[in-house]
Design an enzyme around this catalytic site. Structure first.
Site, PDB file in Angstrom:
ATOM      1  N   ASP A   1      25.307 -29.829 -21.101  1.00 50.78           N
ATOM      2  CA  ASP A   1      24.006 -29.928 -21.301  1.00 50.78           C
ATOM      3  C   ASP A   1      23.502 -28.073 -20.987  1.00 50.78           C
ATOM      4  O   ASP A   1      23.299 -27.501 -19.995  1.00 50.78           O
ATOM      5  CB  ASP A   1      23.751 -30.473 -19.764  1.00 50.78           C
ATOM      6  CG  ASP A   1      22.474 -30.870 -19.331  1.00 50.78           C
ATOM      7  OD1 ASP A   1      21.182 -30.402 -20.088  1.00 50.78           O
ATOM      8  OD2 ASP A   1      21.693 -30.274 -17.660  1.00 50.78           O
TER       9      ASP A   1
ATOM     10  N   HIS B   1      18.728 -30.922 -20.512  1.00 51.01           N
ATOM     11  CA  HIS B   1      18.201 -32.180 -20.655  1.00 51.01           C
ATOM     12  C   HIS B   1      17.247 -32.354 -20.240  1.00 51.01           C
ATOM     13  O   HIS B   1      15.884 -33.493 -19.726  1.00 51.01           O
ATOM     14  CB  HIS B   1      19.135 -32.793 -19.106  1.00 51.01           C
ATOM     15  CG  HIS B   1      18.513 -31.812 -17.684  1.00 51.01           C
ATOM     16  ND1 HIS B   1      19.253 -30.683 -17.367  1.00 51.01           N
ATOM     17  CD2 HIS B   1      17.601 -32.416 -17.148  1.00 51.01           C
ATOM     18  CE1 HIS B   1      18.525 -30.448 -16.072  1.00 51.01           C
ATOM     19  NE2 HIS B   1      17.666 -31.405 -15.600  1.00 51.01           N
TER      20      HIS B   1
ATOM     21  N   SER C   1      15.562 -27.019 -12.621  1.00 44.81           N
ATOM     22  CA  SER C   1      16.849 -27.547 -14.700  1.00 44.81           C
ATOM     23  C   SER C   1      16.380 -26.087 -15.700  1.00 44.81           C
ATOM     24  O   SER C   1      15.094 -25.570 -15.314  1.00 44.81           O
ATOM     25  CB  SER C   1      16.156 -28.463 -14.766  1.00 44.81           C
ATOM     26  OG  SER C   1      17.115 -29.901 -14.318  1.00 44.81           O
TER      27      SER C   1
END
Ligand code: NAG
Length: 267
Positions: free
Chosen positions: A116, A68, A211
């Protein structure tokens, strides 16, 4: 090669995952697998936007991160820095890479953050030093148990209102029972390919900017910082590394054109 999704609309950078909140600054270079991933996306050719993600070195030629961070963005350039502690202060230990090749999982979905995961290929390879080392991956049948305390490090935001951290910080997060994430994320949460973790008291968390960093349990990478609810600290969802081990090995073999002793299966 690069599976950039060309969308007709602009995807906002995912904001639900990734601030290290309630953690502490780590001893410099004590997490030598950590990669600082800087992504620049230039939508219209005159407004480049740069944002950070985390990543981790799994092989001298490869860094793992979250899909992502890049998927759906246009005109992406990626730069990886290894051997960093204070990302604003260059040190002799730094190794900087401009990434030409990366692979987003072909079944990544930006509606539910399924699969992801993204592999960044380093060329030339990283030099393994005191400050730059690989971390081993949880193997395919290594299913991390609820109750285990794991660590996540990152350069993400340290609170809702503060900016990004210039130094690497870390928190302890506990692996949660699957029900915790099923309750919160319903069908979005896929037990097999995701790990549910967090601090139930809501004092510690990952946040924006973290992330792609690893959830490390007993010295092995078990998860990748993926998503959560906007402005909520608990629970958080991580990509389950053990589930993707065969995919990671397959992609690495394709890139290196050689077998890897650390990969258990070779199908
Ligand atoms: C790795 O070491 C070699 C030899 O010292 C050097 O030429 C190269 O630039 C180094 N690579 C990186 C990424 O720093």
């Amino acid at each position: 090669m690069l599976l950039l999704l060309i969308s007709a609309f602009v995807l906002l950078p995912w904001a639900g995952a990734g601030r290290i909140t309630g953690g502490w600054e780590v001893k410099p270079h004590s997490r030598p697998y950590m990669a600082y991933v800087s992504i620049t996306s230039d939508l219209d050719g005159c407004n480049p936007e740069t944002f950070p993600c985390g990543g981790f070195l799994i092989h001298p030629h490869a860094v793992l991160s979250a899909a992502h961070c890049v998927a759906g963005k246009r005109k992406v350039t990626i730069r990886v820095t290894l051997g960093a502690h204070n990302i604003k202060k260059e040190e002799p230990s730094w190794q900087v890479f401009h990434i030409d090749h990366w692979v987003i999982h072909p079944n990544y979905s930006d509606t539910n953050y399924k699969n992801d995961i993204m592999l960044l290929k380093l060329k030339p390879k990283a030099n393994l030093t005191k400050e730059v080392k690989t971390i081993s991956l949880a193997s395919q049948n290594d299913y991390v148990k609820p109750g285990r305390t794991c660590q996540v490090a990152g350069w993400g935001k340290t609170s809702l209102n503060e900016g990004l951290s210039s130094v690497l910080r870390e928190v302890d997060l506990k692996v949660q029972r699957e029900e915790e994430c099923v309750e919160t994320f319903k069908m979005k949460y896929i037990q097999q390919s995701m790990v549910c973790a967090g601090d139930k008291d809501g004092k510690k968390s990952t946040f924006r900017g973290d992330s792609g960093g690893p959830l490390v349990c007993k010295g092995k990478a078990h998860g990748i910082v993926s998503y959560g609810r906007r402005n909520h600290f608990f629970p958080k969802v991580f990509t389950r590394v053990s589930y993707f081990e065969p995919w990671i090995c397959k992609e690495l073999r394709k890139f290196l054109l050689q077998d890897l002793p650390e990969c258990s299966s070779s199908d």
